[in-house]
Scaffold this active site. Structure first.
Site, PDB file in Angstrom:
ATOM      1  N   GLU A 163      78.134 -47.608-138.569  1.00  0.00           N
ATOM      2  CA  GLU A 163      78.852 -48.876-138.571  1.00  0.00           C
ATOM      3  C   GLU A 163      78.007 -49.890-137.792  1.00  0.00           C
ATOM      4  O   GLU A 163      77.353 -49.546-136.817  1.00  0.00           O
ATOM      5  CB  GLU A 163      80.233 -48.717-137.935  1.00  0.00           C
ATOM      6  CG  GLU A 163      81.134 -47.847-138.774  1.00  0.00           C
ATOM      7  CD  GLU A 163      82.580 -47.810-138.309  1.00  0.00           C
ATOM      8  OE1 GLU A 163      82.984 -48.669-137.512  1.00  0.00           O
ATOM      9  OE2 GLU A 163      83.301 -46.904-138.767  1.00  0.00           O
ATOM     10  N   THR A 173      82.390 -37.160-146.086  1.00  0.00           N
ATOM     11  CA  THR A 173      82.043 -36.037-145.204  1.00  0.00           C
ATOM     12  C   THR A 173      83.093 -34.946-145.379  1.00  0.00           C
ATOM     13  O   THR A 173      84.286 -35.196-145.164  1.00  0.00           O
ATOM     14  CB  THR A 173      82.014 -36.521-143.743  1.00  0.00           C
ATOM     15  OG1 THR A 173      81.056 -37.568-143.651  1.00  0.00           O
ATOM     16  CG2 THR A 173      81.637 -35.397-142.783  1.00  0.00           C
ATOM     17  N   ALA A 202      74.497 -42.331-121.079  1.00  0.00           N
ATOM     18  CA  ALA A 202      75.727 -41.824-120.477  1.00  0.00           C
ATOM     19  C   ALA A 202      76.739 -42.958-120.383  1.00  0.00           C
ATOM     20  O   ALA A 202      76.372 -44.129-120.308  1.00  0.00           O
ATOM     21  CB  ALA A 202      75.425 -41.279-119.087  1.00  0.00           C
ATOM     22  N   GLY A 243      83.282 -42.278-129.681  1.00  0.00           N
ATOM     23  CA  GLY A 243      84.560 -42.418-130.378  1.00  0.00           C
ATOM     24  C   GLY A 243      84.285 -42.789-131.818  1.00  0.00           C
ATOM     25  O   GLY A 243      83.221 -42.489-132.348  1.00  0.00           O
ATOM     26  N   PHE A 279      74.815 -41.204-144.273  1.00  0.00           N
ATOM     27  CA  PHE A 279      74.500 -41.179-142.839  1.00  0.00           C
ATOM     28  C   PHE A 279      74.574 -42.559-142.189  1.00  0.00           C
ATOM     29  O   PHE A 279      74.049 -42.762-141.103  1.00  0.00           O
ATOM     30  CB  PHE A 279      73.104 -40.589-142.613  1.00  0.00           C
ATOM     31  CG  PHE A 279      72.952 -39.189-143.156  1.00  0.00           C
ATOM     32  CD1 PHE A 279      73.405 -38.093-142.429  1.00  0.00           C
ATOM     33  CD2 PHE A 279      72.394 -38.970-144.404  1.00  0.00           C
ATOM     34  CE1 PHE A 279      73.283 -36.805-142.935  1.00  0.00           C
ATOM     35  CE2 PHE A 279      72.270 -37.687-144.915  1.00  0.00           C
ATOM     36  CZ  PHE A 279      72.718 -36.598-144.183  1.00  0.00           C
ATOM     37  N   CYS A 337      84.202 -41.047-136.941  1.00  0.00           N
ATOM     38  CA  CYS A 337      83.313 -39.995-137.465  1.00  0.00           C
ATOM     39  C   CYS A 337      83.024 -38.880-136.456  1.00  0.00           C
ATOM     40  O   CYS A 337      83.456 -37.750-136.643  1.00  0.00           O
ATOM     41  CB  CYS A 337      82.019 -40.618-137.940  1.00  0.00           C
ATOM     42  SG  CYS A 337      82.307 -41.893-139.178  1.00  0.00           S
ATOM     43  N   PHE A 346      70.484 -41.884-128.123  1.00  0.00           N
ATOM     44  CA  PHE A 346      71.726 -41.118-127.966  1.00  0.00           C
ATOM     45  C   PHE A 346      71.753 -40.318-126.666  1.00  0.00           C
ATOM     46  O   PHE A 346      72.367 -39.263-126.571  1.00  0.00           O
ATOM     47  CB  PHE A 346      72.011 -40.245-129.195  1.00  0.00           C
ATOM     48  CG  PHE A 346      72.781 -41.022-130.238  1.00  0.00           C
ATOM     49  CD1 PHE A 346      72.192 -42.080-130.893  1.00  0.00           C
ATOM     50  CD2 PHE A 346      74.110 -40.732-130.518  1.00  0.00           C
ATOM     51  CE1 PHE A 346      72.898 -42.853-131.800  1.00  0.00           C
ATOM     52  CE2 PHE A 346      74.837 -41.495-131.428  1.00  0.00           C
ATOM     53  CZ  PHE A 346      74.216 -42.558-132.075  1.00  0.00           C
ATOM     54  N   ARG A 379      89.279 -46.886-134.009  1.00  0.00           N
ATOM     55  CA  ARG A 379      89.710 -45.493-134.184  1.00  0.00           C
ATOM     56  C   ARG A 379      89.097 -44.632-133.067  1.00  0.00           C
ATOM     57  O   ARG A 379      87.906 -44.702-132.817  1.00  0.00           O
ATOM     58  CB  ARG A 379      89.261 -44.957-135.550  1.00  0.00           C
ATOM     59  CG  ARG A 379      90.077 -45.494-136.698  1.00  0.00           C
ATOM     60  CD  ARG A 379      89.544 -45.012-138.020  1.00  0.00           C
ATOM     61  NE  ARG A 379      88.225 -45.559-138.295  1.00  0.00           N
ATOM     62  CZ  ARG A 379      87.432 -45.166-139.289  1.00  0.00           C
ATOM     63  NH1 ARG A 379      87.811 -44.189-140.090  1.00  0.00           N
ATOM     64  NH2 ARG A 379      86.260 -45.727-139.482  1.00  0.00           N
TER      65      ARG A 379
HETATM   66  C1  UGA Z   1      78.028 -41.921-136.814  1.00  0.00           C
HETATM   67  C2  UGA Z   1      76.610 -41.433-137.100  1.00  0.00           C
HETATM   68  O1  UGA Z   1      75.695 -42.011-136.145  1.00  0.00           O
HETATM   69  C3  UGA Z   1      76.163 -41.839-138.523  1.00  0.00           C
HETATM   70  O2  UGA Z   1      74.865 -41.313-138.804  1.00  0.00           O
HETATM   71  C4  UGA Z   1      77.185 -41.254-139.517  1.00  0.00           C
HETATM   72  O3  UGA Z   1      76.857 -41.620-140.854  1.00  0.00           O
HETATM   73  C5  UGA Z   1      78.563 -41.794-139.174  1.00  0.00           C
HETATM   74  O4  UGA Z   1      78.919 -41.410-137.832  1.00  0.00           O
HETATM   75  C6  UGA Z   1      79.543 -41.175-140.152  1.00  0.00           C
HETATM   76  O5  UGA Z   1      79.746 -39.960-140.117  1.00  0.00           O
HETATM   77  O6  UGA Z   1      80.014 -41.903-141.049  1.00  0.00           O
HETATM   78  P1  UGA Z   1      79.084 -44.291-136.156  1.00  0.00           P
HETATM   79  O7  UGA Z   1      80.412 -43.606-136.134  1.00  0.00           O
HETATM   80  O8  UGA Z   1      78.959 -45.616-136.832  1.00  0.00           O
HETATM   81  O9  UGA Z   1      78.000 -43.348-136.866  1.00  0.00           O
HETATM   82  O10 UGA Z   1      78.680 -44.479-134.633  1.00  0.00           O
HETATM   83  P2  UGA Z   1      77.428 -44.101-133.701  1.00  0.00           P
HETATM   84  O11 UGA Z   1      76.471 -45.217-133.679  1.00  0.00           O
HETATM   85  O12 UGA Z   1      76.925 -42.761-134.024  1.00  0.00           O
HETATM   86  O13 UGA Z   1      78.164 -44.045-132.284  1.00  0.00           O
HETATM   87  C7  UGA Z   1      79.216 -43.118-132.049  1.00  0.00           C
HETATM   88  C8  UGA Z   1      79.742 -43.228-130.656  1.00  0.00           C
HETATM   89  O14 UGA Z   1      78.816 -42.687-129.723  1.00  0.00           O
HETATM   90  C9  UGA Z   1      80.051 -44.644-130.168  1.00  0.00           C
HETATM   91  O15 UGA Z   1      81.306 -44.634-129.534  1.00  0.00           O
HETATM   92  C10 UGA Z   1      78.943 -44.939-129.190  1.00  0.00           C
HETATM   93  O16 UGA Z   1      79.321 -45.852-128.191  1.00  0.00           O
HETATM   94  C11 UGA Z   1      78.694 -43.551-128.616  1.00  0.00           C
HETATM   95  N1  UGA Z   1      77.345 -43.372-128.022  1.00  0.00           N
HETATM   96  C12 UGA Z   1      76.233 -43.495-128.783  1.00  0.00           C
HETATM   97  C13 UGA Z   1      77.219 -43.046-126.687  1.00  0.00           C
HETATM   98  O17 UGA Z   1      78.228 -42.915-125.949  1.00  0.00           O
HETATM   99  N2  UGA Z   1      75.986 -42.856-126.155  1.00  0.00           N
HETATM  100  C14 UGA Z   1      74.856 -42.975-126.894  1.00  0.00           C
HETATM  101  O18 UGA Z   1      73.747 -42.788-126.346  1.00  0.00           O
HETATM  102  C15 UGA Z   1      74.986 -43.310-128.251  1.00  0.00           C
END
Ligand code: UGA
Length: 438
Positions: free
Chosen positions: A152, A121, A257, A262, A149, A265, A254, A335
């Site tokens: 984890e 990225t 709340a 965190g 995209f 990414c 997504f 992280r």
């Molecule tokens: C995110 C993106 O979803 C991926 O598409 C992208 O490829 C990746 O970053 C990256 O740039 O490499 P990731 O970091 O694995 O993926 O995590 P997410 O599943 O997106 O969750 C991110 C954070 O949002 C987590 O802390 C999760 O608990 C929080 N979250 C998610 C919420 O607080 N509320 C939600 O409704 C969804």
């Protein structure tokens, strides 16, 4: 295809394994000797469901090997760059030093007609700069920017069949057609199953990735801002999100709340996009992302404040069970973890914190050795004055309120992910507080 993957961290190790599993001949390269030694033994240096099995079978097939010697990639036709682009120390922009090193190391080893594929990225404008380096070196090789995209915890499935495949092409170069055909061959399996592929320019491809993460972050901060309003009005944020999400234009995903986003990414990508826009003189257009970041960080404070309130004004010398330290379930990644941040804040306020996590304890301890950790929730819960669920692992979601009550000193719980059946906990005699569902 003969493929190299440069950078064997989260993205690269998964990519290398999946490419080999698809039948390509893969060499994974990294400067970290210890990491490469582990990968050679089929050990995964982080937690990702299914990856150890995938690597072991790919290594056994002879189609996957790992190396620290840059010369070992010289025979490859396609080189994926999968190095990290973390937040710069003391700043908000992306640190591109690993990427620069990878490109500089690769250029003298490129065969004529080779293809370099950028997966990391990066701030918009980076691909053009990298391509110009290749041209300046007089090497006959092309570069496609092909953002990743994957999430984890779902990394293998996301790599094998992504939602979309984006190729950022050098529109000034005549060779791009050949490059597209080469990359199509690498992704033949996903493309034949109908995954949409977008051919675009470098800038758009780089922005698709950062815009996607910025949008997801904005969605989460939006619902968290609404949850603050819910708390002062008595509204229920989960019911609100369910009703909002029925509108297909909004969507329910997504919109959970809680303690906020965190990981390695979303937080850094939001900041890097803001920093890059400012550099380009367009800072005002994404100024709202600073607010998105602020709302997100405020959720951590909200949880700490709620803990203080529920413990009668002070957490000092109170025993608090913090359930979860990773930034989300199915990962050992701590992280920028909201969960760990909350635990550290409470410890700083004098609480006796015991943090539990099924996978993240080792990483958390390395960063914050001052906390007490366990991988056994029951140990953390024993005699707790307050329980805080901050990472919604299944084993915490399914805790039995009655049995849990027998372990703690005082049945008080903050559900900082709104992941528990509130009514069951309340009827079992718990003082239950969610985020925006008082
Ligand atoms: C995110 C993106 O979803 C991926 O598409 C992208 O490829 C990746 O970053 C990256 O740039 O490499 P990731 O970091 O694995 O993926 O995590 P997410 O599943 O997106 O969750 C991110 C954070 O949002 C987590 O802390 C999760 O608990 C929080 N979250 C998610 C919420 O607080 N509320 C939600 O409704 C969804």
């Amino acid at each position: 295809m003969r493929v190299s993957v440069i950078g064997c961290g989260y993205l690269g190790a998964v990519h290398a394994g999946v490419m080999a599993d698809l039948g390509h001949d893969v060499v994974g390269l990294d400067v970290d000797v210890a990491r490469i030694e582990r990968l050679r033994r089929g050990e995964v240096p982080f937690y990702e469901p299914g990856l150890a099995e995938l690597l072991k079978s790919a290594l056994a097939s002879g189609r996957l090997r790992f190396s620290t010697d840059p010369d070992d990639v010289a025979e490859s036709d396609v080189h994926f760059i999968a190095v990290g682009t973390p937040q710069t120390e003391g700043g908000t922009a992306a640190d591109l030093s690993h990427l620069e090193q990878a490109i500089e190391g690769l250029i003298p080893r490129l065969r004529p007609g080779a293809l370099v594929v950028g997966k990391s990225t990066v701030p918009v404008g980076t691909a053009r700069r990298m391509k110009d380096r290749i041209i300046a070196a007089g090497v006959h090789a092309d570069l496609i920017w092909n953002p990743e995209f994957l999430r984890e915890g779902h990394a293998i499935a996301d790599t094998r069949s992504p939602d979309r495949i984006v190729y950022g092409l050098d529109h000034d170069a005549a060779v791009s057609r050949t490059a597209v055909t080469m990359l199509d061959d690498v992704y033949a399996s996903a493309l034949s199953s109908g995954v949409p592929r977008f051919l675009t320019d470098y800038a758009t491809s780089e922005l698709v990735k950062t815009a996607a993460n910025a949008f997801l972050a904005t969605k989460i901060s939006f619902i968290n801002a609404m949850s603050e309003i819910a708390d002062v009005t008595g509204a229920d944020i989960t019911a609100l999100a369910d009703a909002l999400g029925c509108d297909e234009r909004i969507g329910r995903r997504f919109l959970n709340a809680g303690v906020g986003f965190g990981g390695g990414c979303l937080p850094k990508d939001v900041r890097a996009l803001t920093a890059r826009a400012e550099e380009l003189g367009a800072g005002e257009s994404v100024a709202f992302l600073k607010e998105v970041d602020k709302i997100n960080l405020r959720q951590r404070q909200r949880v700490t404040q709620l803990a203080t309130d529920m413990l009668g004004g002070s957490v000092y010398q109170k025993r608090i069970a913090v359930l979860g330290v990773t930034f989300k379930p199915h990962s050992d990644d701590v992280r920028d973890s909201p969960a760990l941040d909350v635990a550290v804040q409470l410890k700083g306020l004098g609480a006796e914190v015991v943090a539990a996590d099924p996978k993240g304890v080792e990483n958390a301890r390395a960063r914050h050795p001052q906390l007490s950790y366990t991988d056994d929730a029951e140990v953390a819960l024993a005699s707790a004055d307050l329980v805080i669920l901050v990472t919604e692992w299944d084993e915490y979601r399914s805790l039995d309120p009655e049995a849990t009550k027998a372990l703690v000193r005082s049945p008080k719980i903050i559900d900082a992910r709104n992941a528990l059946p509130r009514d069951d906990w309340r009827s079992a005699g718990w003082t239950y507080q969610g985020m925006g569902r008082r």
